[in-house]
Enzyme design. Structure first.
Site, mmCIF file in Angstrom:
data_model
loop_
_atom_site.group_PDB
_atom_site.id
_atom_site.type_symbol
_atom_site.label_atom_id
_atom_site.label_comp_id
_atom_site.label_asym_id
_atom_site.label_seq_id
_atom_site.Cartn_x
_atom_site.Cartn_y
_atom_site.Cartn_z
ATOM 1 N N GLY A 67 -10.108 -2.336 0.500
ATOM 2 C CA GLY A 67 -9.459 -1.031 0.322
ATOM 3 C C GLY A 67 -9.114 -0.728 -1.137
ATOM 4 O O GLY A 67 -9.299 -1.554 -2.037
ATOM 5 N N TYR A 112 0.849 8.346 11.506
ATOM 6 C CA TYR A 112 0.761 7.406 10.372
ATOM 7 C C TYR A 112 2.162 7.002 9.902
ATOM 8 O O TYR A 112 2.426 5.823 9.653
ATOM 9 C CB TYR A 112 -0.039 8.039 9.229
ATOM 10 C CG TYR A 112 -0.022 7.185 7.971
ATOM 11 C CD1 TYR A 112 -0.721 5.986 7.908
ATOM 12 C CD2 TYR A 112 0.726 7.570 6.851
ATOM 13 C CE1 TYR A 112 -0.693 5.194 6.759
ATOM 14 C CE2 TYR A 112 0.755 6.791 5.702
ATOM 15 C CZ TYR A 112 0.046 5.601 5.663
ATOM 16 O OH TYR A 112 0.078 4.820 4.534
ATOM 17 N N PRO A 144 5.031 2.596 -1.530
ATOM 18 C CA PRO A 144 4.492 3.570 -2.486
ATOM 19 C C PRO A 144 4.458 4.986 -1.907
ATOM 20 O O PRO A 144 4.285 5.173 -0.702
ATOM 21 C CB PRO A 144 3.055 3.087 -2.729
ATOM 22 C CG PRO A 144 2.900 1.799 -1.992
ATOM 23 C CD PRO A 144 3.965 1.763 -0.937
ATOM 24 N N VAL A 145 4.576 5.959 -2.799
ATOM 25 C CA VAL A 145 4.271 7.359 -2.460
ATOM 26 C C VAL A 145 2.746 7.503 -2.522
ATOM 27 O O VAL A 145 2.041 6.495 -2.498
ATOM 28 C CB VAL A 145 4.981 8.308 -3.456
ATOM 29 C CG1 VAL A 145 6.497 8.235 -3.288
ATOM 30 C CG2 VAL A 145 4.580 7.983 -4.897
ATOM 31 N N GLY A 149 -7.024 -6.693 3.716
ATOM 32 C CA GLY A 149 -7.547 -5.372 3.352
ATOM 33 C C GLY A 149 -8.183 -5.388 1.975
ATOM 34 O O GLY A 149 -8.005 -4.460 1.184
ATOM 35 N N ALA A 180 -3.526 -4.514 4.267
ATOM 36 C CA ALA A 180 -4.334 -3.810 5.274
ATOM 37 C C ALA A 180 -3.472 -3.057 6.269
ATOM 38 O O ALA A 180 -2.464 -3.565 6.759
ATOM 39 C CB ALA A 180 -5.212 -4.811 6.028
ATOM 40 N N SER A 181 -3.872 -1.847 6.567
ATOM 41 C CA SER A 181 -3.246 -1.046 7.615
ATOM 42 C C SER A 181 -4.130 0.176 7.775
ATOM 43 O O SER A 181 -4.706 0.644 6.791
ATOM 44 C CB SER A 181 -1.834 -0.615 7.194
ATOM 45 O OG SER A 181 -1.054 -0.258 8.307
ATOM 46 N N LYS A 228 3.722 3.094 9.951
ATOM 47 C CA LYS A 228 4.249 2.353 8.803
ATOM 48 C C LYS A 228 5.708 1.965 9.039
ATOM 49 O O LYS A 228 6.148 0.874 8.656
ATOM 50 C CB LYS A 228 4.113 3.175 7.517
ATOM 51 C CG LYS A 228 2.683 3.489 7.120
ATOM 52 C CD LYS A 228 1.794 2.261 6.967
ATOM 53 C CE LYS A 228 2.076 1.441 5.726
ATOM 54 N NZ LYS A 228 1.130 0.286 5.627
HETATM 55 N N1 LIG Z 1 -3.194 5.349 -0.605
HETATM 56 C C1 LIG Z 1 -1.949 5.760 -0.484
HETATM 57 O O1 LIG Z 1 -1.579 6.865 -0.915
HETATM 58 C C2 LIG Z 1 -0.922 4.867 0.143
HETATM 59 C C3 LIG Z 1 0.439 5.187 -0.040
HETATM 60 C C4 LIG Z 1 1.411 4.369 0.511
HETATM 61 C C5 LIG Z 1 1.034 3.242 1.216
HETATM 62 N N2 LIG Z 1 -0.291 2.966 1.383
HETATM 63 C C6 LIG Z 1 -0.620 1.756 2.118
HETATM 64 O O2 LIG Z 1 -1.417 0.953 1.281
HETATM 65 C C7 LIG Z 1 -2.266 0.131 2.071
HETATM 66 C C8 LIG Z 1 -3.673 0.255 1.584
HETATM 67 O O3 LIG Z 1 -4.055 1.609 1.629
HETATM 68 P P1 LIG Z 1 -5.300 2.125 0.801
HETATM 69 O O4 LIG Z 1 -4.890 3.372 0.119
HETATM 70 O O5 LIG Z 1 -5.874 1.018 0.029
HETATM 71 O O6 LIG Z 1 -6.248 2.543 1.999
HETATM 72 P P2 LIG Z 1 -7.736 2.125 2.313
HETATM 73 O O7 LIG Z 1 -8.545 2.203 1.066
HETATM 74 O O8 LIG Z 1 -8.102 2.941 3.482
HETATM 75 O O9 LIG Z 1 -7.613 0.592 2.715
HETATM 76 C C9 LIG Z 1 -7.129 0.180 3.959
HETATM 77 C C10 LIG Z 1 -7.537 -1.259 4.160
HETATM 78 O O10 LIG Z 1 -7.020 -1.709 5.415
HETATM 79 C C11 LIG Z 1 -8.094 -2.252 6.162
HETATM 80 N N3 LIG Z 1 -7.890 -2.054 7.588
HETATM 81 C C12 LIG Z 1 -7.633 -0.895 8.234
HETATM 82 N N4 LIG Z 1 -7.540 -1.105 9.562
HETATM 83 C C13 LIG Z 1 -7.770 -2.440 9.753
HETATM 84 C C14 LIG Z 1 -7.846 -3.284 10.897
HETATM 85 N N5 LIG Z 1 -7.655 -2.804 12.137
HETATM 86 N N6 LIG Z 1 -8.094 -4.594 10.719
HETATM 87 C C15 LIG Z 1 -8.294 -5.099 9.457
HETATM 88 N N7 LIG Z 1 -8.251 -4.347 8.356
HETATM 89 C C16 LIG Z 1 -7.994 -3.038 8.492
HETATM 90 C C17 LIG Z 1 -9.330 -1.496 5.701
HETATM 91 O O11 LIG Z 1 -10.489 -2.228 6.022
HETATM 92 P P3 LIG Z 1 -11.933 -1.514 6.209
HETATM 93 O O12 LIG Z 1 -12.525 -1.464 4.820
HETATM 94 O O13 LIG Z 1 -12.646 -2.423 7.119
HETATM 95 O O14 LIG Z 1 -11.689 -0.138 6.784
HETATM 96 C C18 LIG Z 1 -9.052 -1.436 4.203
HETATM 97 O O15 LIG Z 1 -9.373 -2.646 3.578
HETATM 98 C C19 LIG Z 1 -2.051 0.571 3.512
HETATM 99 O O16 LIG Z 1 -1.103 -0.308 4.067
HETATM 100 C C20 LIG Z 1 -1.468 1.962 3.357
HETATM 101 O O17 LIG Z 1 -0.676 2.308 4.473
HETATM 102 C C21 LIG Z 1 -1.286 3.736 0.858
#
Ligand SMILES: NC(=O)c1ccc[n+]([C@@H]2O[C@H](COP(=O)([O-])OP(=O)(O)OC[C@H]3O[C@@H](n4cnc5c(N)ncnc54)[C@H](OP(=O)(O)O)[C@@H]3O)[C@@H](O)[C@H]2O)c1
Length: 366
Positions: free
Chosen positions: A11, A157, A186-187, A8, A84-85, A161
């Site tokens: 992201g 979602y 993370p929150v 990822g 990535a997720s 997770k």
């Molecule tokens: N942001 C928050 O508040 C938060 C809080 C707690 C946990 N998280 C976790 O942190 C992680 C990153 O989140 P983020 O905030 O950085 O979100 P993000 O900016 O949406 O990034 C998600 C990443 O996952 C990749 N991805 C999604 N579906 C995929 C698939 N089927 N195959 C390969 N790659 C895929 C996306 O690739 P593309 O660019 O190709 O879409 C992107 O690189 C996730 O695991 C999320 O659940 C986030």
């Protein structure tokens, strides 16, 4: 120095992890779904301050929904940060549209890591796998807590997770053959954006800043800065005591959305003048929920007080996150700097930037 696969890489969290790994002298393999993302991600790394040789980051195309590419991406790596997720702004019609890539994708990455002789994988889980489906309580949520699936407040979602993290722990116990695992929960993550695509958590700040919401629902949320989330991943990657552990990442007590709005209004000067700080009454939200599925989704959380503690990460790993206010303001400042406030933000989609299949708006919440 080590070689680290970051999944990822395009992201919000993944790009900050890469920036910090490079700053510490590591080499990085970055997975992206579409090879065409490489240039954009390199620009994000530049925005994050990386000015070193391009060949310290190599890109690998791999999807969480396909076995192809993971063996090459993990090849020669000492560590993996599995970030990535799917975290879309739209809730899918079927939970499986999120659960399948999240859980099966995590297993694909873990299997490739084990087969490549990787020492430790750090999985980015979420507070979504910790703090939902519980009775109201005053005690802060911590690493021993798990989201209870099947409860009304548990959205697809949260389920994705929870199931992905459970599958990861089961995999290392049953089939890991010595592969180490640490998990970060993370929150809601704020902090500076490195590119134009907005992670779902950041959309709240954009909507408050651009005046597209009339006021603040009685919702509370935990806040943490993306730079501290990346830092915690790096600590969990190498610290001997982190093996086999979960770490909740939160900067302090949960804030009400109204508190976030007040931070923006007072800290952003002229750019914050449109931020609404009045609280929306619950009855108004219940009324508008009849016609608005986005509002319907937040009803179970209205007025619910939650809290979480990151005492474990602070004591065991020496993690010292920035303040919640700094995290929120850094998001707003980057939205202004990158001229994203006026733009309609590209929404994160289930099948990546090329196409999308979401049905209903999701709520932010990490
Ligand atoms: N942001 C928050 O508040 C938060 C809080 C707690 C946990 N998280 C976790 O942190 C992680 C990153 O989140 P983020 O905030 O950085 O979100 P993000 O900016 O949406 O990034 C998600 C990443 O996952 C990749 N991805 C999604 N579906 C995929 C698939 N089927 N195959 C390969 N790659 C895929 C996306 O690739 P593309 O660019 O190709 O879409 C992107 O690189 C996730 O695991 C999320 O659940 C986030």
């Amino acid at each position: 120095m080590s070689r680290v696969l970051v999944t990822g890489g395009s992201g919000f969290v993944g790009s900050h992890c890469i920036v910090q790994l490079l700053a510490q002298g590591h080499e990085v393999h970055a997975s992206v779904r579409h090879p065409g993302r490489e240039l954009g991600v390199r620009a994000m790394l530049g925005e994050g301050g990386y000015a070193g040789p391009a060949d310290r980051v190599r890109f690998f195309a791999a999807s969480l929904e396909d076995d192809a590419g993971w063996a090459q991406a993990a090849g020669g790596c000492d560590y993996v940060l599995h970030v990535a997720s799917p975290f879309p702004q739209l809730v899918p019609a079927h939970e499986d549209e999120l659960v399948r890539p999240a859980r099966d994708g995590a297993l694909r990455v873990l299997r490739a890591a084990r087969d490549a002789g990787v020492k430790r994988v750090v999985v980015t889980s979420s507070f979504a796998a910790v703090g939902y489906g519980h009775a109201e309580r005053t005690a802060p949520f911590a690493e021993a807590d798990w989201t209870t699936l099947g409860d009304r407040e548990v959205l697809p979602y949260h389920a994705s997770k929870t199931l992905a993290e459970r599958a990861a722990w089961e995999f290392v116990a049953d089939e890991g053959r010595g592969l180490e695992l640490a998990v970060v929960n993370p929150v809601a993550i704020f902090g500076p954006l490195l590119g134009a695509e907005l992670s779902t958590s950041v959309v709240l700040v954009k909507r408050l800043m651009d005046g597209s919401v009339p006021g603040c629902p009685r919702l509370c949320l935990g806040v943490v800065d993306v730079r501290d989330v990346a830092d915690l991943h790096l600590r969990a990657m190498t610290h001997p005591a982190a093996n086999g552990q979960r770490f909740v990442a939160v900067a302090g007590d949960f804030l009400m959305v109204q508190d976030v709005a007040r931070v923006l209004r007072s800290g952003m000067g002229e750019a914050g003048r449109r931020v609404p700080t009045r609280q929306l009454p619950d009855w108004l939200l219940r009324l508008s929920a009849v016609a608005n599925p986005e509002v319907r989704l937040i009803l179970p959380e209205l007025g619910k007080r939650k809290n979480a503690t990151s005492a474990k990460a602070r004591h065991l790993l020496g993690w010292t996150p920035r303040s919640r206010e700094e995290a929120v303001l850094a998001t707003a400042e980057s939205l202004v700097r990158l001229r994203l406030l006026r733009a309609s933000a590209p929404a994160r989609r289930l099948s990546g930037p090329a196409s999308g299949c979401g049905r209903r708006p999701a709520v932010a919440g990490g």
